[in-house]
Design a protein around this motif. Structure first.
Motif: not given
Length: 77
Positions: A39-58
């Motif tokens: 998140s400090l690097i600035g990629l936290g939102f993108i990683v969380s969005l991918v995890e959110f989509i996987f969580d909805i599906i899986k």
């Protein structure tokens, strides 16, 4: 935490996932710290969005709309 309401978990992942809060709730401290660094690097939102989509599906809920949070679901992060 073994069981959690699926909607509550998805709300936490969606709104606070960029900080890795959902990983700390699951008891995975090291992946949570790694997620904070991401998140400090600035990629936290993108990683969380991918995890959110996987969580909805899986993630599947039982009759009470509760999910069992697997311990190694996203340990690669």
């Amino acid at each position: 935490m073994d069981k959690m309401n699926k909607v509550l978990y998805l709300v936490i992942v969606f709104f606070l996932g960029w900080l890795g809060i959902h990983k700390f709730i699951n008891g995975r401290i090291v992946p949570g710290i790694v997620h904070i660094v991401i998140s400090l690097i600035g990629l936290g939102f993108i990683v969380s969005l991918v995890e959110f989509i996987f969580d909805i599906i899986k993630l599947e809920s039982d009759s009470n709309k509760e999910i069992t949070i697997p311990s190694g679901f996203f340990d690669f992060l």
